[in-house]
Design a protein around this motif. Structure first.
Motif, PDB file in Angstrom:
ATOM      1  N   THR A  85      -6.054   7.090  -9.941  1.00  0.00           N
ATOM      2  CA  THR A  85      -4.778   7.099  -9.242  1.00  0.00           C
ATOM      3  C   THR A  85      -4.866   6.252  -7.986  1.00  0.00           C
ATOM      4  N   LEU A  86      -3.742   5.668  -7.626  1.00  0.00           N
ATOM      5  CA  LEU A  86      -3.649   4.792  -6.464  1.00  0.00           C
ATOM      6  C   LEU A  86      -2.291   4.987  -5.819  1.00  0.00           C
ATOM      7  N   HIS A  87      -2.275   5.251  -4.510  1.00  0.00           N
ATOM      8  CA  HIS A  87      -1.029   5.457  -3.784  1.00  0.00           C
ATOM      9  C   HIS A  87      -0.683   4.223  -2.956  1.00  0.00           C
ATOM     10  N   TYR A  88       0.591   3.935  -2.845  1.00  0.00           N
ATOM     11  CA  TYR A  88       1.068   2.814  -2.040  1.00  0.00           C
ATOM     12  C   TYR A  88       0.245   1.540  -2.298  1.00  0.00           C
ATOM     13  N   PRO A  89       0.234   1.031  -3.533  1.00  0.00           N
ATOM     14  CA  PRO A  89      -0.608  -0.136  -3.836  1.00  0.00           C
ATOM     15  C   PRO A  89      -0.175  -1.378  -3.074  1.00  0.00           C
ATOM     16  N   THR A  90      -1.157  -2.160  -2.673  1.00  0.00           N
ATOM     17  CA  THR A  90      -0.895  -3.461  -2.071  1.00  0.00           C
ATOM     18  C   THR A  90      -0.754  -4.499  -3.178  1.00  0.00           C
ATOM     19  N   SER A  91      -0.350  -5.706  -2.812  1.00  0.00           N
ATOM     20  CA  SER A  91      -0.179  -6.757  -3.822  1.00  0.00           C
ATOM     21  C   SER A  91      -1.499  -7.088  -4.505  1.00  0.00           C
ATOM     22  N   SER A  92      -2.586  -7.134  -3.737  1.00  0.00           N
ATOM     23  CA  SER A  92      -3.885  -7.467  -4.338  1.00  0.00           C
ATOM     24  C   SER A  92      -4.338  -6.366  -5.282  1.00  0.00           C
ATOM     25  N   GLU A  93      -4.059  -5.117  -4.949  1.00  0.00           N
ATOM     26  CA  GLU A  93      -4.447  -4.009  -5.827  1.00  0.00           C
ATOM     27  C   GLU A  93      -3.633  -4.030  -7.114  1.00  0.00           C
ATOM     28  N   PHE A  94      -2.341  -4.301  -7.008  1.00  0.00           N
ATOM     29  CA  PHE A  94      -1.513  -4.378  -8.214  1.00  0.00           C
ATOM     30  C   PHE A  94      -1.965  -5.534  -9.093  1.00  0.00           C
ATOM     31  N   ARG A  95      -2.218  -6.685  -8.470  1.00  0.00           N
ATOM     32  CA  ARG A  95      -2.696  -7.840  -9.242  1.00  0.00           C
ATOM     33  C   ARG A  95      -3.983  -7.513  -9.985  1.00  0.00           C
ATOM     34  N   SER A  96      -4.890  -6.817  -9.329  1.00  0.00           N
ATOM     35  CA  SER A  96      -6.178  -6.496  -9.935  1.00  0.00           C
ATOM     36  C   SER A  96      -6.010  -5.633 -11.177  1.00  0.00           C
ATOM     37  N   ILE A  97      -5.130  -4.646 -11.096  1.00  0.00           N
ATOM     38  CA  ILE A  97      -4.892  -3.788 -12.258  1.00  0.00           C
ATOM     39  C   ILE A  97      -4.205  -4.572 -13.369  1.00  0.00           C
ATOM     40  N   ALA A  98      -3.174  -5.338 -13.018  1.00  0.00           N
ATOM     41  CA  ALA A  98      -2.425  -6.090 -14.022  1.00  0.00           C
ATOM     42  C   ALA A  98      -3.297  -7.133 -14.716  1.00  0.00           C
ATOM     43  N   ALA A  99      -4.280  -7.672 -13.996  1.00  0.00           N
ATOM     44  CA  ALA A  99      -5.114  -8.738 -14.562  1.00  0.00           C
ATOM     45  C   ALA A  99      -6.101  -8.233 -15.606  1.00  0.00           C
ATOM     46  N   ARG A 100      -6.361  -6.933 -15.627  1.00  0.00           N
ATOM     47  CA  ARG A 100      -7.402  -6.455 -16.542  1.00  0.00           C
ATOM     48  C   ARG A 100      -6.889  -5.494 -17.615  1.00  0.00           C
ATOM     49  N   THR A 101      -5.572  -5.374 -17.808  1.00  0.00           N
ATOM     50  CA  THR A 101      -5.059  -4.538 -18.889  1.00  0.00           C
ATOM     51  C   THR A 101      -5.418  -5.163 -20.237  1.00  0.00           C
ATOM     52  N   VAL A 102      -5.448  -4.337 -21.279  1.00  0.00           N
ATOM     53  CA  VAL A 102      -5.909  -4.809 -22.585  1.00  0.00           C
ATOM     54  C   VAL A 102      -5.020  -5.903 -23.150  1.00  0.00           C
ATOM     55  N   VAL A 103      -3.736  -5.860 -22.838  1.00  0.00           N
ATOM     56  CA  VAL A 103      -2.787  -6.920 -23.186  1.00  0.00           C
ATOM     57  C   VAL A 103      -1.936  -7.171 -21.945  1.00  0.00           C
ATOM     58  N   PRO A 104      -1.331  -8.349 -21.823  1.00  0.00           N
ATOM     59  CA  PRO A 104      -0.446  -8.579 -20.674  1.00  0.00           C
ATOM     60  C   PRO A 104       0.794  -7.684 -20.768  1.00  0.00           C
ATOM     61  N   PHE A 105       0.926  -6.766 -19.845  1.00  0.00           N
ATOM     62  CA  PHE A 105       2.050  -5.838 -19.860  1.00  0.00           C
ATOM     63  C   PHE A 105       3.299  -6.472 -19.241  1.00  0.00           C
ATOM     64  N   VAL A 106       4.460  -6.075 -19.782  1.00  0.00           N
ATOM     65  CA  VAL A 106       5.735  -6.335 -19.123  1.00  0.00           C
ATOM     66  C   VAL A 106       6.042  -5.091 -18.285  1.00  0.00           C
ATOM     67  N   TYR A 107       6.131  -5.261 -16.974  1.00  0.00           N
ATOM     68  CA  TYR A 107       6.360  -4.133 -16.078  1.00  0.00           C
ATOM     69  C   TYR A 107       7.856  -3.951 -15.822  1.00  0.00           C
ATOM     70  N   PRO A 108       8.259  -2.754 -15.405  1.00  0.00           N
ATOM     71  CA  PRO A 108       9.690  -2.494 -15.190  1.00  0.00           C
ATOM     72  C   PRO A 108      10.323  -3.476 -14.211  1.00  0.00           C
ATOM     73  N   VAL A 109      11.456  -3.994 -14.577  1.00  0.00           N
ATOM     74  CA  VAL A 109      12.255  -4.870 -13.715  1.00  0.00           C
ATOM     75  C   VAL A 109      13.696  -4.382 -13.770  1.00  0.00           C
ATOM     76  N   GLY A 110      14.489  -4.796 -12.782  1.00  0.00           N
ATOM     77  CA  GLY A 110      15.893  -4.413 -12.767  1.00  0.00           C
ATOM     78  C   GLY A 110      16.189  -3.152 -11.980  1.00  0.00           C
ATOM     79  N   LEU A 111      15.177  -2.575 -11.342  1.00  0.00           N
ATOM     80  CA  LEU A 111      15.407  -1.422 -10.480  1.00  0.00           C
ATOM     81  C   LEU A 111      16.102  -1.855  -9.193  1.00  0.00           C
ATOM     82  N   PRO A 112      16.756  -0.935  -8.499  1.00  0.00           N
ATOM     83  CA  PRO A 112      17.362  -1.291  -7.212  1.00  0.00           C
ATOM     84  C   PRO A 112      16.321  -1.877  -6.263  1.00  0.00           C
ATOM     85  N   ALA A 113      16.746  -2.774  -5.408  1.00  0.00           N
ATOM     86  CA  ALA A 113      15.825  -3.456  -4.497  1.00  0.00           C
ATOM     87  C   ALA A 113      15.112  -2.497  -3.563  1.00  0.00           C
TER      88      ALA A 113
END
Length: 336
Positions: A85-113
């Protein structure tokens, strides 16, 4: 326990079926832990309750190590025996997780700003095939999504016939996306459908970029989402927002001339099952500790806290902001 974890747990309890927790076991584990670990344990426990509640229901039989999800129509079931678990992720932390998933994930988009990533959970650590995200705004609004690679969806029936409550789920590229609407707020369902449509028309890389804008550019140790947003708007340098839970450690650390250590990521393994639900109180916890504030910074924060009457009188969180010229600026923010 920081108030944001408490609010999230109450939100989950009120709107979603939540597996029963062994409160006595958690209390016993807390009594054995240090003051720092009590804070971390209670926070992570509340988070995993919310994450599981947002996805489905826990199950009893131990047959694997990690996160397993069953899907059937518009229902979903989840069993968790290991997670990070990770709280309040920074950009580098999010990038690190996204870079090592088993396949490139499409993450949720279209949420309110206004919605930012409040917390993430994922597993396995080195090659995640499941990622859970909770988005929050400063007014207490929450929305969660679970993304699981198609290859990681469990086949057959779950260990019990009960699949939990209904969810909204859909396929994108090589993944399944699971979301649960808040029955008390019909607009949540409409927001989920907006996200569903938007995810069909975005690439994995573009979705990562859009979610980087929802990460945090300062280190937030916990506390109130509204204070976190205020702190980010004020920060000009390398900044840390110290919530009330961590402020409680400051006087003793200052007296001992020690730095403030934090654990940005908590790893839970060997989560046992008891009475048909995960027993987080007796899981194995691994804390990845880093220095949040140097010993000198701790003394400065302690001075600001003392000037406002100490922790008992100052209903506050403190922003430590190290300017480009090396000077520190401290801002006392109301805990709200």
């Amino acid at each position: 326990m920081p108030k944001d974890f408490s609010d999230a747990a109450h939100w989950a309890k009120e709107h979603i079926s939540v597996p029963a927790l062994d409160i006595q076991g958690i209390a016993e584990r807390s009594r054995r832990a240090t003051a720092v670990d009590r804070l971390r344990l209670s926070g992570v426990t509340a988070l995993v309750v919310l994450l599981i509640a947002a996805t489905g229901t826990g199950f009893a039989q131990r047959a694997f190590d990690g996160i397993r999800i069953w899907l059937s129509g518009q229902t979903a079931a989840v069993r968790i025996e290991s997670m990070a678990t990770l709280h309040y992720p920074t950009s580098s932390e999010f990038r690190s997780i996204a870079a090592r998933t088993v396949v490139p994930f499409v993450y949720p988009v279209g949420l309110p700003a206004s919605m930012k990533i409040w917390a993430m959970a994922f597993w396995p650590m080195n090659r995640p095939d499941t990622v859970m995200l909770i988005y929050a705004n400063g007014n207490g609004g929450l929305q969660s999504f679970t993304i699981v690679a198609n290859s990681a969806v469990a086949q057959g029936a779950p260990p019990t016939p009960n699949l939990g409550g209904p969810v909204t789920r859909w396929s994108v590229a090589n993944e399944q996306v699971i979301a649960r609407a808040d029955p008390a707020h019909p607009q949540t369902s409409a927001a989920i459908q907006t996200v569903r449509a938007a995810m069909q028309n975005v690439t994995p890389a573009a979705s990562v970029l859009q979610n980087l804008a929802r990460t945090h550019r300062i280190i937030i140790l916990g506390g109130f989402p509204k204070a976190a947003l205020e702190a980010e708007a004020l920060a000009r340098g390398n900044a840390v927002l110290i919530d009330r839970g961590h402020l409680a450690e400051i006087p003793a650390l200052a007296a001992a001339k020690q730095p403030l250590l934090i654990s940005r990521t908590a790893e839970l393994t060997n989560i046992p099952q008891q009475n048909g639900a995960p027993d987080y109180a007796h899981a194995t916890y691994t804390w990845q500790k880093t220095v949040a504030l140097s010993a000198q910074a701790v003394r400065l924060v302690n001075g600001a806290l003392s000037a406002h009457g100490g922790l008992t009188k100052c209903a506050c969180e403190i922003l430590y902001d190290e300017q480009p010229d090396g000077q520190a600026r401290l801002t006392v923010l109301p805990a709200r």
